[in-house]
Design an enzyme around this catalytic site. Structure first.
Site, mmCIF file in Angstrom:
data_model
loop_
_atom_site.group_PDB
_atom_site.id
_atom_site.type_symbol
_atom_site.label_atom_id
_atom_site.label_comp_id
_atom_site.label_asym_id
_atom_site.label_seq_id
_atom_site.Cartn_x
_atom_site.Cartn_y
_atom_site.Cartn_z
ATOM 1 N N GLY A 12 0.789 -1.222 0.000
ATOM 2 C CA GLY A 12 0.000 0.000 0.000
ATOM 3 C C GLY A 12 0.824 1.276 0.000
ATOM 4 O O GLY A 12 0.380 2.324 0.460
ATOM 5 N N ASN A 14 1.562 3.013 -2.583
ATOM 6 C CA ASN A 14 0.841 3.943 -3.463
ATOM 7 C C ASN A 14 -0.364 4.535 -2.730
ATOM 8 O O ASN A 14 -0.666 5.721 -2.884
ATOM 9 C CB ASN A 14 0.387 3.242 -4.740
ATOM 10 C CG ASN A 14 1.488 3.229 -5.789
ATOM 11 O OD1 ASN A 14 1.812 4.252 -6.369
ATOM 12 N ND2 ASN A 14 2.079 2.079 -5.994
ATOM 13 N N HIS A 105 0.245 1.016 -13.171
ATOM 14 C CA HIS A 105 0.985 -0.170 -13.605
ATOM 15 C C HIS A 105 2.470 0.197 -13.694
ATOM 16 O O HIS A 105 2.802 1.262 -14.240
ATOM 17 C CB HIS A 105 0.464 -0.665 -14.961
ATOM 18 C CG HIS A 105 1.158 -1.909 -15.439
ATOM 19 N ND1 HIS A 105 0.877 -3.156 -14.930
ATOM 20 C CD2 HIS A 105 2.148 -2.071 -16.353
ATOM 21 C CE1 HIS A 105 1.676 -4.048 -15.518
ATOM 22 N NE2 HIS A 105 2.445 -3.421 -16.384
ATOM 23 N N ASP A 146 -5.002 -4.255 -18.046
ATOM 24 C CA ASP A 146 -4.043 -3.186 -18.414
ATOM 25 C C ASP A 146 -4.312 -2.647 -19.824
ATOM 26 O O ASP A 146 -3.378 -2.241 -20.532
ATOM 27 C CB ASP A 146 -2.592 -3.708 -18.335
ATOM 28 C CG ASP A 146 -2.236 -4.206 -16.947
ATOM 29 O OD1 ASP A 146 -1.391 -5.113 -16.846
ATOM 30 O OD2 ASP A 146 -2.813 -3.690 -15.972
ATOM 31 N N GLU A 175 5.938 6.217 -9.423
ATOM 32 C CA GLU A 175 4.516 5.868 -9.216
ATOM 33 C C GLU A 175 3.908 6.772 -8.146
ATOM 34 O O GLU A 175 2.781 7.269 -8.273
ATOM 35 C CB GLU A 175 4.392 4.413 -8.757
ATOM 36 C CG GLU A 175 4.708 3.390 -9.815
ATOM 37 C CD GLU A 175 4.566 1.992 -9.271
ATOM 38 O OE1 GLU A 175 3.566 1.708 -8.584
ATOM 39 O OE2 GLU A 175 5.451 1.159 -9.556
HETATM 40 C C1 GRF Z 1 3.189 -1.149 -7.535
HETATM 41 O O1 GRF Z 1 4.419 -1.353 -8.170
HETATM 42 C C2 GRF Z 1 2.120 -1.008 -8.578
HETATM 43 O O2 GRF Z 1 2.563 -0.403 -9.764
HETATM 44 C C3 GRF Z 1 1.752 -2.411 -8.865
HETATM 45 O O3 GRF Z 1 1.839 -3.089 -7.616
HETATM 46 C C4 GRF Z 1 2.742 -2.388 -6.784
HETATM 47 C C5 GRF Z 1 1.990 -2.029 -5.533
HETATM 48 O O4 GRF Z 1 2.819 -1.506 -4.594
HETATM 49 N N1 GRF Z 1 0.426 -2.488 -9.427
HETATM 50 P P1 GRF Z 1 2.158 -0.880 -3.260
HETATM 51 O O5 GRF Z 1 1.271 -1.947 -2.668
HETATM 52 O O6 GRF Z 1 1.388 0.341 -3.673
HETATM 53 O O7 GRF Z 1 3.346 -0.549 -2.393
#
Ligand code: GRF
Length: 190
Positions: A12, A14, A105, A146, A175
């Protein structure tokens, strides 16, 4: 302020970048398909409503999807962000939230994406391919994997000293920048 639900399956980070971002959205709900996803803990730490909806408490896939939709409606969710969510989002949910679901992604779609391309597998394929650039993509979610319309991308260069892990770190860093910014731009326009 638009109300956003974030779907997670793992760490998590992101999600954390969305929580920390001061923009035109509020993270009102976190849903995970993994009971031990650290993303649920991050939600708890910030007083954000969070729900585990997975095979243990909803073994039947149809009931699982109905519960996700019920919780989204119950919380008046306007927008959904998939942030490391590893389950396929049911078509009924995609249709109900048409052009209101985005995904992050960890590659430059249409390269290194689609079925089987998730997490470290993406960076492993990038590393082995010998490409000199990779990056991250924010795209709308449609019925495919995707395949939705690309909204934003950013790139990182790959040097001869890079490893799969350093590539993953570089991509994750961008990201955390493009996801909140893109969501803010979308919510602001709504
Ligand atoms: C990220 O690299 C995202 O691009 C991919 O899964 C990963 C998730 O990371 N879909 P987090 O759980 O947000 O740390």
């Amino acid at each position: 302020m638009l109300k956003v639900a974030v779907f997670v399956s793992g760490s998590g980070s992101n999600l954390q970048s969305l929580i920390d971002y001061n923009g035109s959205f509020e993270i009102s709900l976190v849903i995970s398909d993994k009971k031990d996803a650290y993303g649920l803990k991050r939600a708890k730490n910030h007083g954000i409503k969070n729900e585990y909806i997975g095979k243990e408490n909803f073994p039947n896939i149809q009931n699982r999807n109905d519960e996700i939709l019920r919780v989204l409606k119950e919380n008046d969710i306007d927008f959904i962000v998939l942030a490391g969510f590893l389950s396929i989002v049911d078509e009924k949910i995609v249709n109900e939230y048409k052009n209101k679901i985005i995904n992050i992604h960890p590659s430059l779609i249409p390269s290194f994406c689609g079925i089987g391309f998730y997490g470290k597998r993406v960076h492993d394929a990038v590393y082995k391919s010998g490409v000199k650039f990779t990056g991250a993509t924010v795209h709308f979610v449609d019925a495919g994997v995707d395949t939705g319309r690309i909204i934003a991308q950013d790139i990182v260069s790959i040097t001869d000293t890079d490893t799969i892990d350093t590539i993953a770190e570089k991509v994750l860093e961008i990201e955390h920048k493009i996801l909140p910014k893109t969501l803010d731009d979308l919510c602001f326009k709504k």
